[in-house]
Design a protein around this motif. Structure first.
Motif, PDB file in Angstrom:
ATOM      1  N   LEU A 372      31.504   5.881 -22.548  1.00  0.00           N
ATOM      2  CA  LEU A 372      30.632   5.993 -21.378  1.00  0.00           C
ATOM      3  C   LEU A 372      30.981   7.237 -20.564  1.00  0.00           C
ATOM      4  CD1 LEU A 372      28.439   4.930 -19.531  1.00  0.00           C
ATOM      5  CD2 LEU A 372      30.162   3.486 -18.410  1.00  0.00           C
ATOM      6  N   GLU A 373      32.283   7.513 -20.430  1.00  0.00           N
ATOM      7  CA  GLU A 373      32.707   8.711 -19.701  1.00  0.00           C
ATOM      8  C   GLU A 373      32.114   9.965 -20.354  1.00  0.00           C
ATOM      9  OE1 GLU A 373      36.812  11.142 -19.062  1.00  0.00           O
ATOM     10  OE2 GLU A 373      36.955   8.950 -18.797  1.00  0.00           O
ATOM     11  N   GLY A 374      32.109   9.998 -21.690  1.00  0.00           N
ATOM     12  CA  GLY A 374      31.516  11.126 -22.394  1.00  0.00           C
ATOM     13  C   GLY A 374      30.029  11.255 -22.110  1.00  0.00           C
ATOM     14  N   GLN A 375      29.337  10.123 -22.048  1.00  0.00           N
ATOM     15  CA  GLN A 375      27.901  10.162 -21.746  1.00  0.00           C
ATOM     16  C   GLN A 375      27.645  10.698 -20.338  1.00  0.00           C
ATOM     17  OE1 GLN A 375      25.790   6.439 -23.119  1.00  0.00           O
ATOM     18  NE2 GLN A 375      27.849   5.959 -23.886  1.00  0.00           N
ATOM     19  N   VAL A 376      28.555  10.374 -19.415  1.00  0.00           N
ATOM     20  CA  VAL A 376      28.447  10.907 -18.055  1.00  0.00           C
ATOM     21  C   VAL A 376      28.568  12.430 -18.080  1.00  0.00           C
ATOM     22  CG1 VAL A 376      29.599  11.041 -15.810  1.00  0.00           C
ATOM     23  CG2 VAL A 376      29.262   8.818 -16.900  1.00  0.00           C
ATOM     24  N   HIS A 377      29.587  12.933 -18.812  1.00  0.00           N
ATOM     25  CA  HIS A 377      29.775  14.380 -18.904  1.00  0.00           C
ATOM     26  C   HIS A 377      28.553  15.050 -19.534  1.00  0.00           C
ATOM     27  CE1 HIS A 377      33.783  14.225 -17.417  1.00  0.00           C
ATOM     28  NE2 HIS A 377      34.319  13.641 -18.491  1.00  0.00           N
ATOM     29  N   ALA A 378      28.007  14.438 -20.569  1.00  0.00           N
ATOM     30  CA  ALA A 378      26.827  15.000 -21.230  1.00  0.00           C
ATOM     31  C   ALA A 378      25.651  15.064 -20.265  1.00  0.00           C
ATOM     32  CB  ALA A 378      26.476  14.175 -22.461  1.00  0.00           C
ATOM     33  N   ALA A 379      25.487  14.000 -19.457  1.00  0.00           N
ATOM     34  CA  ALA A 379      24.397  13.977 -18.481  1.00  0.00           C
ATOM     35  C   ALA A 379      24.585  15.054 -17.414  1.00  0.00           C
ATOM     36  CB  ALA A 379      24.316  12.603 -17.827  1.00  0.00           C
ATOM     37  N   GLN A 380      25.849  15.423 -17.153  1.00  0.00           N
ATOM     38  CA  GLN A 380      26.152  16.468 -16.171  1.00  0.00           C
ATOM     39  C   GLN A 380      26.083  17.864 -16.784  1.00  0.00           C
ATOM     40  OE1 GLN A 380      30.015  14.904 -15.121  1.00  0.00           O
ATOM     41  NE2 GLN A 380      29.258  13.996 -13.193  1.00  0.00           N
ATOM     42  N   GLY A 381      25.834  17.938 -18.105  1.00  0.00           N
ATOM     43  CA  GLY A 381      25.720  19.218 -18.772  1.00  0.00           C
ATOM     44  C   GLY A 381      27.024  19.793 -19.269  1.00  0.00           C
ATOM     45  N   ILE A 383      29.150  19.726 -22.020  1.00  0.00           N
ATOM     46  CA  ILE A 383      29.202  19.275 -23.409  1.00  0.00           C
ATOM     47  C   ILE A 383      30.632  19.246 -23.943  1.00  0.00           C
ATOM     48  CG2 ILE A 383      28.354  19.705 -25.738  1.00  0.00           C
ATOM     49  CD1 ILE A 383      26.241  18.814 -23.698  1.00  0.00           C
ATOM     50  N   GLU A 384      31.461  20.222 -23.542  1.00  0.00           N
ATOM     51  CA  GLU A 384      32.848  20.250 -24.018  1.00  0.00           C
ATOM     52  C   GLU A 384      33.616  19.028 -23.534  1.00  0.00           C
ATOM     53  OE1 GLU A 384      34.849  23.848 -23.121  1.00  0.00           O
ATOM     54  OE2 GLU A 384      33.471  25.128 -24.262  1.00  0.00           O
ATOM     55  N   ALA A 385      33.443  18.689 -22.261  1.00  0.00           N
ATOM     56  CA  ALA A 385      34.120  17.498 -21.719  1.00  0.00           C
ATOM     57  C   ALA A 385      33.609  16.233 -22.405  1.00  0.00           C
ATOM     58  CB  ALA A 385      33.906  17.412 -20.208  1.00  0.00           C
ATOM     59  N   ALA A 386      32.314  16.187 -22.693  1.00  0.00           N
ATOM     60  CA  ALA A 386      31.741  15.032 -23.394  1.00  0.00           C
ATOM     61  C   ALA A 386      32.388  14.879 -24.768  1.00  0.00           C
ATOM     62  CB  ALA A 386      30.234  15.185 -23.526  1.00  0.00           C
ATOM     63  N   TYR A 390      34.574  11.734 -26.267  1.00  0.00           N
ATOM     64  CA  TYR A 390      34.191  11.038 -27.493  1.00  0.00           C
ATOM     65  C   TYR A 390      35.356  11.024 -28.489  1.00  0.00           C
ATOM     66  CZ  TYR A 390      29.391  11.484 -25.734  1.00  0.00           C
ATOM     67  OH  TYR A 390      28.247  11.417 -24.977  1.00  0.00           O
ATOM     68  N   HIS A 391      36.078  12.145 -28.577  1.00  0.00           N
ATOM     69  CA  HIS A 391      37.228  12.200 -29.486  1.00  0.00           C
ATOM     70  C   HIS A 391      38.329  11.244 -29.024  1.00  0.00           C
ATOM     71  CE1 HIS A 391      36.224  15.240 -32.460  1.00  0.00           C
ATOM     72  NE2 HIS A 391      35.646  15.967 -31.504  1.00  0.00           N
ATOM     73  N   GLU A 392      38.514  11.104 -27.706  1.00  0.00           N
ATOM     74  CA  GLU A 392      39.500  10.134 -27.188  1.00  0.00           C
ATOM     75  C   GLU A 392      39.076   8.712 -27.529  1.00  0.00           C
ATOM     76  OE1 GLU A 392      41.268  10.689 -23.220  1.00  0.00           O
ATOM     77  OE2 GLU A 392      40.156  12.575 -23.126  1.00  0.00           O
ATOM     78  N   GLU A 422      29.230  17.744 -32.971  1.00  0.00           N
ATOM     79  CA  GLU A 422      30.515  17.461 -33.627  1.00  0.00           C
ATOM     80  C   GLU A 422      30.204  16.710 -34.930  1.00  0.00           C
ATOM     81  OE1 GLU A 422      33.724  18.138 -32.708  1.00  0.00           O
ATOM     82  OE2 GLU A 422      33.072  19.334 -30.987  1.00  0.00           O
ATOM     83  N   PHE A 423      29.646  17.468 -35.916  1.00  0.00           N
ATOM     84  CA  PHE A 423      29.089  16.805 -37.096  1.00  0.00           C
ATOM     85  C   PHE A 423      30.166  16.216 -38.015  1.00  0.00           C
ATOM     86  CE2 PHE A 423      25.862  19.999 -35.859  1.00  0.00           C
ATOM     87  CZ  PHE A 423      24.867  19.097 -35.497  1.00  0.00           C
ATOM     88  N   ASP A 424      31.306  16.898 -38.166  1.00  0.00           N
ATOM     89  CA  ASP A 424      32.376  16.344 -39.002  1.00  0.00           C
ATOM     90  C   ASP A 424      32.903  15.040 -38.410  1.00  0.00           C
ATOM     91  OD1 ASP A 424      32.176  18.391 -40.813  1.00  0.00           O
ATOM     92  OD2 ASP A 424      33.818  19.580 -39.943  1.00  0.00           O
ATOM     93  N   ALA A 425      33.128  15.033 -37.106  1.00  0.00           N
ATOM     94  CA  ALA A 425      33.597  13.820 -36.445  1.00  0.00           C
ATOM     95  C   ALA A 425      32.544  12.717 -36.523  1.00  0.00           C
ATOM     96  CB  ALA A 425      33.946  14.120 -34.979  1.00  0.00           C
ATOM     97  N   ALA A 426      31.280  13.096 -36.463  1.00  0.00           N
ATOM     98  CA  ALA A 426      30.199  12.105 -36.559  1.00  0.00           C
ATOM     99  C   ALA A 426      30.198  11.438 -37.927  1.00  0.00           C
ATOM    100  CB  ALA A 426      28.853  12.769 -36.294  1.00  0.00           C
TER     101      ALA A 426
END
Length: 455
Positions: A372-381, A383-386, A390-392, A422-426
Motif C-alpha cells: 500500500l505504501e508503494g501505491q501511495v508513492h506511485a499516486a504521488q508520482g 516511481i522510484e520510491a514506489a 514493492y521490493h520491500e 520492474e519486469f524481472d521482479a514482476a
C-alpha cells in the motif's frame, strides 16, 4: 447435605483425604483420640488417615468441627479464603483480557496458577493456564501461547473449556503460519465432539468455523465451504446468537474469497447484528474489520460505510483481548480507506506504522502494508520510491508458506511491479504467486534437447 461437598468427597482420593486430615490434626496439636471424641472410634480415625476408609460427609463434618477447620479445606486442600482468592484472580484476569489489558491479565493468571498448583487444584490450574495463553497471544507472543495451549490440549474433550483451548490453539497456529497444524487441531477436536452433548454448543460451532477459516487460509476453499455450510446448518438449530453469528461470519469470508463480495456483505451484516446483541467484543471488532475490508473491495468501494465500521472496530479493540495482529489488520484497512478516499498522506503514515509494528509478528500483513505504501508513492508520482516499497514487500513475503492470502498478495505485487517497469521482479512475483497457490509447472525439455530427440 451440601451436594457439592458430597460430590467432592466422592471424587477425592481417600489417601489424599487421609493425609490432609492428619496434617490438620497434627497442626492443631491433637491426638487421634482427641479427634475421635465420642462419635467415632480411634481405630476408624486411624483408618481414615491411612486412606483405608472414606467417611461420609456427616462424619467428616463432625471431625472438622472438632478440628476447627472448614470442610472445604480438607476436600480441596485449600482454605476457603485462598480458594476464593484464586477464583477472584482468574475473574480479574478474564476481565482484564476483555478490557484490552493483556499484561495485567498475564500477571493475574500467573498468580492464580501458582496458587492453584500449590494447592493441587487441577481444574483451576487448567483455567489459569488457558487465560495465561490468551494473555500471551493478546500481547503478540503467539509462540509462547502455543506452548501453553499444547500442554492443555486433550485428545478427549470433556467440557466446554477444552473446546475453547482447541479453538485458541488452531487460531494461534494459523496466526503463526502453520496452517496444517491449525487444520489438524480443528479436525481432531470436531471428531471427538461428534455425537456428544458438547456437539450442540456455541463453542462447537465456533470450532467448526475456526477450522473452516484454517482451510480457507491454507487454500482449501472447497473444503472450507463444506465445513462452513455444516456449521451454518448446526448454528440454525441452536438458540444462540453467538453460534449463528460465527457461522454467518465465516460464510461471509468464504463468499468474499470466492469473489462474491456482494453476497458476502449481507451475511457479514447479519452476523454483525447478532454479535451486537452479545458481549463478545473481540469477535465483534474482528467482524466489523472484515466487513469494512469487504466494503472497500466493492465496485465502486463503499468508502464511508467502511470507514465507519473500521473506526468502531478500532475503538472496540481498545477494550477487548485483541491481538496485535487484529489491530494491525484494522489499521491497514483504515489506511487503504484513506488512500481510496484520496487522503494519501494519512494512508502513507498509517501503512508505515503498521509495517513497523507488525513486521515480526505478521510478515504477510507487513508486506501488504508495504504494498500500500508503494501505491501511495506511485499516486504521488514518485516511481522510484514506489519500486523500493514493492521490493520491500517482496522481501517480507519471501520465505512465507503457501496459502491463498500470500498468493493473492504476490499476484497484486506482480501487477504493481509491472506498473513501475520492474519486469524481472514482476515475473518473479508471478512465479511466487503460482507457487503459493500450489500451482507447479510441468517438466519440459529445452528447445535444443527436444530437437535432438526428434532427429
Amino acid at each position: 447435605m451440601d451436594a457439592r461437598q458430597a460430590d467432592l468427597l466422592r471424587k477425592l482420593d481417600p489417601i489424599e483425604l487421609g493425609q490432609r486430615l492428619r496434617a490438620a490434626r497434627v497442626a492443631k496439636g491433637m491426638t487421634q483420640t482427641d479427634l475421635a471424641g465420642a462419635d467415632v472410634s480411634v481405630g476408624y480415625v486411624s483408618r481414615i488417615e491411612a486412606g483405608h476408609r472414606r467417611p461420609n460427609l456427616q462424619v467428616l463434618t463432625d471431625l472438622c468441627v472438632r478440628l476447627g477447620t472448614p470442610v472445604e479445606q480438607l476436600l480441596m486442600g485449600v482454605a476457603p479464603q485462598e480458594l476464593e482468592q484464586i477464583k477472584l484472580n482468574l475473574d480479574f484476569a478474564e476481565l482484564a483480557l476483555e478490557s484490552g489489558q493483556a499484561a495485567s491479565a498475564e500477571l493475574q493468571a500467573r498468580d492464580a496458577l501458582d496458587m492453584a498448583v500449590a494447592a493441587s487444584l487441577k481444574e483451576l490450574a487448567y483455567r489459569s493456564r488457558f487465560l495465561l495463553a490468551r494473555a500471551l497471544e493478546a500481547q503478540g507472543m503467539v509462540d509462547d501461547a502455543i506452548i501453553e495451549l499444547e500442554g492443555l490440549l486433550s485428545p478427549r474433550v470433556g467440557n466446554v473449556l477444552q473446546i475453547k483451548v482447541g479453538i485458541a490453539l488452531s487460531r494461534c497456529y494459523r496466526e503463526s503460519g502453520d496452517f496444517s497444524k491449525a487444520v489438524e487441531v480443528g479436525e481432531m477436536m470436531l471428531e471427538h465432539l461428534a455425537d456428544t452433548p458438547l456437539d450442540g454448543t456455541d463453542e462447537a460451532v465456533q470450532l467448526a468455523v475456526t477450522l473452516a477459516y484454517a482451510y480457507h487460509t491454507r487454500g482449501d476453499v472447497s473444503q472450507a465451504v463444506r465445513v462452513c455450510r455444516r456449521a451454518v446448518a448446526k448454528a440454525e438449530t441452536l438458540d444462540s446468537s453467538v453460534g449463528r453469528a460465527s457461522a454467518y461470519w465465516n460464510a461471509s469470508i468464504l463468499e468474499a474469497a470466492r469473489g462474491s463480495v456482494r453476497d458476502a456483505i449481507p451475511l457479514a451484516e447479519r452476523a454483525l447484528k447478532l454479535l451486537s446483541e452479545g458481549q463478545d467484543a473481540r469477535n465483534l471488532a474482528n467482524l466489523r474489520t472484515a466487513l469494512g475490508m469487504m466494503q472497500l473491495r466493492m465496485d465502486p468501494p463503499q468508502i464511508s460505510e467502511a470507514q465507519e465500521n473500521l473506526k468502531l472496530a478500532a475503538e472496540e479493540y481498545q477494550w477487548c483481548s485483541a491481538s496485535p495482529a487484529d489491530i494491525g489488520r484494522n489499521e491497514l484497512a483504515q489506511a487503504r480507506a484513506h488512500f481510496l478516499a484520496g487522503d494519501v498522506e494519512t494512508a502513507e503514515v498509517m501503512s508505515r506504522h503498521v509495517h513497523e509494528s507488525i513486521k515480526v509478528l505478521s510478515p504477510l500483513t507487513a508486506a501488504d502494508a508495504k504494498s500500500l505504501e508503494g501505491q501511495v508513492h506511485a499516486a504521488q508520482g514518485d516511481i522510484e520510491a514506489a519500486a523500493r516499497s514493492y521490493h520491500e514487500a517482496v522481501f517480507a513475503l519471501t520465505g512465507l508458506g503457501s496459502d491463498r492470502e500470500a498468493a493473492e498478495l504476490w499476484f497484486e505485487l506482480a501487477g504493481l511491479l509491472e506498473d513501475v517497469n520492474e519486469f524481472d521482479a514482476a515475473r518473479h512475483a508471478y512465479r511466487s504467486a503460482a507457487a503459493a497457490s500450489g500451482v507447479q509447472s510441468r517438466p519440459r525439455a529445452t528447445t535444443r534437447k527436444l530437437s535432438e530427440e526428434l532427429r
